[in-house]
Motif scaffolding. Structure first.
Motif, mmCIF file in Angstrom:
data_model
loop_
_atom_site.group_PDB
_atom_site.id
_atom_site.type_symbol
_atom_site.label_atom_id
_atom_site.label_comp_id
_atom_site.label_asym_id
_atom_site.label_seq_id
_atom_site.Cartn_x
_atom_site.Cartn_y
_atom_site.Cartn_z
ATOM 1 N N LEU A 171 52.180 36.029 41.573
ATOM 2 C CA LEU A 171 52.317 35.923 40.124
ATOM 3 C C LEU A 171 51.486 36.993 39.432
ATOM 4 C CD1 LEU A 171 52.211 32.052 39.572
ATOM 5 C CD2 LEU A 171 54.089 33.563 38.933
ATOM 6 N N LYS A 172 50.260 37.166 39.907
ATOM 7 C CA LYS A 172 49.360 38.150 39.303
ATOM 8 C C LYS A 172 49.898 39.569 39.453
ATOM 9 C CE LYS A 172 44.959 35.656 39.650
ATOM 10 N NZ LYS A 172 43.599 35.654 40.254
ATOM 11 N N SER A 173 50.509 39.845 40.598
ATOM 12 C CA SER A 173 51.036 41.186 40.844
ATOM 13 C C SER A 173 52.467 41.345 40.329
ATOM 14 C CB SER A 173 50.985 41.513 42.342
ATOM 15 O OG SER A 173 51.764 40.597 43.079
ATOM 16 N N LYS A 174 52.949 40.302 39.648
ATOM 17 C CA LYS A 174 54.269 40.311 39.007
ATOM 18 C C LYS A 174 55.423 40.497 39.991
ATOM 19 C CE LYS A 174 52.321 41.827 34.624
ATOM 20 N NZ LYS A 174 52.319 42.838 33.540
ATOM 21 N N GLN A 175 55.212 40.031 41.215
ATOM 22 C CA GLN A 175 56.307 40.013 42.181
ATOM 23 C C GLN A 175 57.279 38.881 41.864
ATOM 24 O OE1 GLN A 175 55.127 40.419 46.424
ATOM 25 N NE2 GLN A 175 53.057 40.769 45.643
ATOM 26 N N ILE A 176 56.765 37.854 41.170
ATOM 27 C CA ILE A 176 57.586 36.699 40.808
ATOM 28 C C ILE A 176 57.872 36.740 39.314
ATOM 29 C CG2 ILE A 176 57.676 34.175 40.681
ATOM 30 C CD1 ILE A 176 55.840 34.081 43.113
ATOM 31 N N ASP A 177 59.126 36.608 38.964
ATOM 32 C CA ASP A 177 59.552 36.577 37.573
ATOM 33 C C ASP A 177 59.749 35.117 37.159
ATOM 34 O OD1 ASP A 177 60.665 36.859 35.074
ATOM 35 O OD2 ASP A 177 62.315 38.161 35.705
ATOM 36 N N GLN A 192 45.108 25.735 28.208
ATOM 37 C CA GLN A 192 43.765 26.300 28.366
ATOM 38 C C GLN A 192 43.759 27.472 29.348
ATOM 39 O OE1 GLN A 192 40.773 23.501 29.514
ATOM 40 N NE2 GLN A 192 39.164 25.031 29.665
ATOM 41 N N ASN A 193 44.451 27.285 30.482
ATOM 42 C CA ASN A 193 44.461 28.332 31.499
ATOM 43 C C ASN A 193 45.831 28.979 31.671
ATOM 44 O OD1 ASN A 193 41.738 27.899 32.290
ATOM 45 N ND2 ASN A 193 42.375 26.125 33.469
ATOM 46 N N LYS A 194 46.795 28.540 30.874
ATOM 47 C CA LYS A 194 48.182 28.944 31.105
ATOM 48 C C LYS A 194 48.380 30.456 31.011
ATOM 49 C CE LYS A 194 51.400 27.526 28.279
ATOM 50 N NZ LYS A 194 52.348 26.643 27.591
ATOM 51 N N ASN A 195 47.549 31.115 30.180
ATOM 52 C CA ASN A 195 47.712 32.548 30.000
ATOM 53 C C ASN A 195 46.860 33.369 30.965
ATOM 54 O OD1 ASN A 195 49.516 32.219 27.863
ATOM 55 N ND2 ASN A 195 47.839 31.915 26.410
ATOM 56 N N THR A 196 46.219 32.711 31.911
ATOM 57 C CA THR A 196 45.346 33.397 32.853
ATOM 58 C C THR A 196 46.066 34.506 33.594
ATOM 59 O OG1 THR A 196 44.049 31.375 33.202
ATOM 60 C CG2 THR A 196 43.840 33.102 34.861
ATOM 61 N N ASP A 203 44.108 42.753 37.949
ATOM 62 C CA ASP A 203 44.301 42.021 39.191
ATOM 63 C C ASP A 203 45.285 42.768 40.082
ATOM 64 O OD1 ASP A 203 42.637 39.823 38.636
ATOM 65 O OD2 ASP A 203 44.172 38.979 37.353
ATOM 66 N N LYS A 204 46.330 43.331 39.464
ATOM 67 C CA LYS A 204 47.345 44.039 40.236
ATOM 68 C C LYS A 204 46.739 45.267 40.915
ATOM 69 C CE LYS A 204 52.052 45.817 39.864
ATOM 70 N NZ LYS A 204 53.193 46.034 38.967
ATOM 71 N N LYS A 205 45.862 45.995 40.167
ATOM 72 C CA LYS A 205 45.206 47.156 40.734
ATOM 73 C C LYS A 205 44.326 46.776 41.916
ATOM 74 C CE LYS A 205 45.152 49.759 36.394
ATOM 75 N NZ LYS A 205 44.293 50.266 35.294
ATOM 76 N N GLN A 206 43.608 45.633 41.760
ATOM 77 C CA GLN A 206 42.731 45.172 42.824
ATOM 78 C C GLN A 206 43.537 44.791 44.051
ATOM 79 O OE1 GLN A 206 40.324 42.026 41.245
ATOM 80 N NE2 GLN A 206 39.310 43.354 39.751
ATOM 81 N N LEU A 207 44.665 44.104 43.843
ATOM 82 C CA LEU A 207 45.500 43.695 44.966
ATOM 83 C C LEU A 207 46.066 44.906 45.702
ATOM 84 C CD1 LEU A 207 47.402 40.734 43.325
ATOM 85 C CD2 LEU A 207 46.045 40.568 45.392
ATOM 86 N N ASN A 208 46.479 45.934 44.927
ATOM 87 C CA ASN A 208 47.070 47.124 45.532
ATOM 88 C C ASN A 208 46.045 47.946 46.298
ATOM 89 O OD1 ASN A 208 49.580 46.518 44.570
ATOM 90 N ND2 ASN A 208 49.384 47.739 42.707
ATOM 91 N N SER A 209 44.769 47.873 45.853
ATOM 92 C CA SER A 209 43.738 48.673 46.511
ATOM 93 C C SER A 209 43.063 47.921 47.659
ATOM 94 C CB SER A 209 42.677 49.084 45.488
ATOM 95 O OG SER A 209 42.032 47.932 44.955
ATOM 96 N N CYS A 210 43.382 46.641 47.767
ATOM 97 C CA CYS A 210 42.737 45.816 48.801
ATOM 98 C C CYS A 210 43.276 46.198 50.179
ATOM 99 C CB CYS A 210 43.020 44.332 48.535
ATOM 100 S SG CYS A 210 42.353 43.237 49.788
ATOM 101 N N CYS A 211 42.384 46.143 51.180
ATOM 102 C CA CYS A 211 42.730 46.347 52.581
ATOM 103 C C CYS A 211 43.399 47.698 52.822
ATOM 104 C CB CYS A 211 43.635 45.223 53.074
ATOM 105 S SG CYS A 211 42.970 43.587 52.719
#
Length: 211
Positions: A171-177, A192-196, A203-211
């Protein structure tokens, strides 16, 4: 109870591997000694907290017999996650795993997160499938892996939490629509957290740079 997101799950695998017992342990923290064959599909719901989000799990336990395959297939389409379960004491159930994975990929959505679950680790003396074999197959299929016991409850919650974390990452990396009705995810009323996950560029940048 309000929630941020609802994740729909299906549990698949051969008959007798403990799918219904796994669901019962998740929902009620109890074990049913007598095996009762699932007719069609059984259902349960459970709230969990993952990454500071309140997630409602909507879990569908499917029948493993060939006679119910046509019914089971209809539940693949709108599932966000799938647990593919085998019995570590039955080599035959492990040999069927690849067929179940292929079935899920053919009938489910492309973003479905799958986790391979080796059940009945409490019967260690009767084990026919090693942990390493399970890990290797999961690695080959590029899916998650865990061993668990529906009898003792060991790692049952973890199986759902680990896969829910992967769904959240997607969801964070927008792979899911979320606009896709078949993604298996619905926004909840908890604002409260729905827009997290809305502002997820960092987050997407962090995921792409991970590992």
């Amino acid at each position: 109870m309000s929630y941020d997101f609802l994740f729909k799950y299906i549990i698949i695998g051969d008959s007798g591997v403990g799918k219904s017992c796994l669901l019962l342990q998740l929902l009620d923290k109890r074990f049913r000694q007598k095996h009762e064959v699932t007719i069609g599909v059984e259902f349960g719901a459970k709230p969990i907290e993952v990454d500071d989000l309140n997630i409602k799990l909507q879990v569908w336990d499917t029948a493993g017999q060939e006679a119910f395959k046509s019914i089971t297939r209809t539940y693949y389409r709108s599932a966000a996650g799938a647990l593919i379960v085998y019995d570590v004491t039955k080599r035959e159930s492990f040999n069927s795993v690849q067929t179940w994975i292929e079935e899920a990929r053919q009938n489910g959505n492309q973003t479905m997160s799958m986790i391979l679950v080796g059940n009945k680790t409490d019967l260690e003396s009767m084990r026919e499938v090693t942990t390493e074999e399970g890990k290797q197959l999961a690695k080959q299929q590029n899916i998650l892996f865990i061993e668990a016991s529906a009898k003792t409850g060991d790692h049952i919650d973890d199986a759902f939490i680990i896969s829910a974390k992967e769904i959240i990452q997607k969801l964070k990396s927008k792979q899911i629509d979320l606009r896709d009705e078949n993604c298996g995810i619905k926004k909840g009323a908890n604002t409260q957290n729905k827009n997290t996950l809305q502002n997820s560029d960092d987050d997407k940048k962090q995921l792409n740079s991970c590992c």
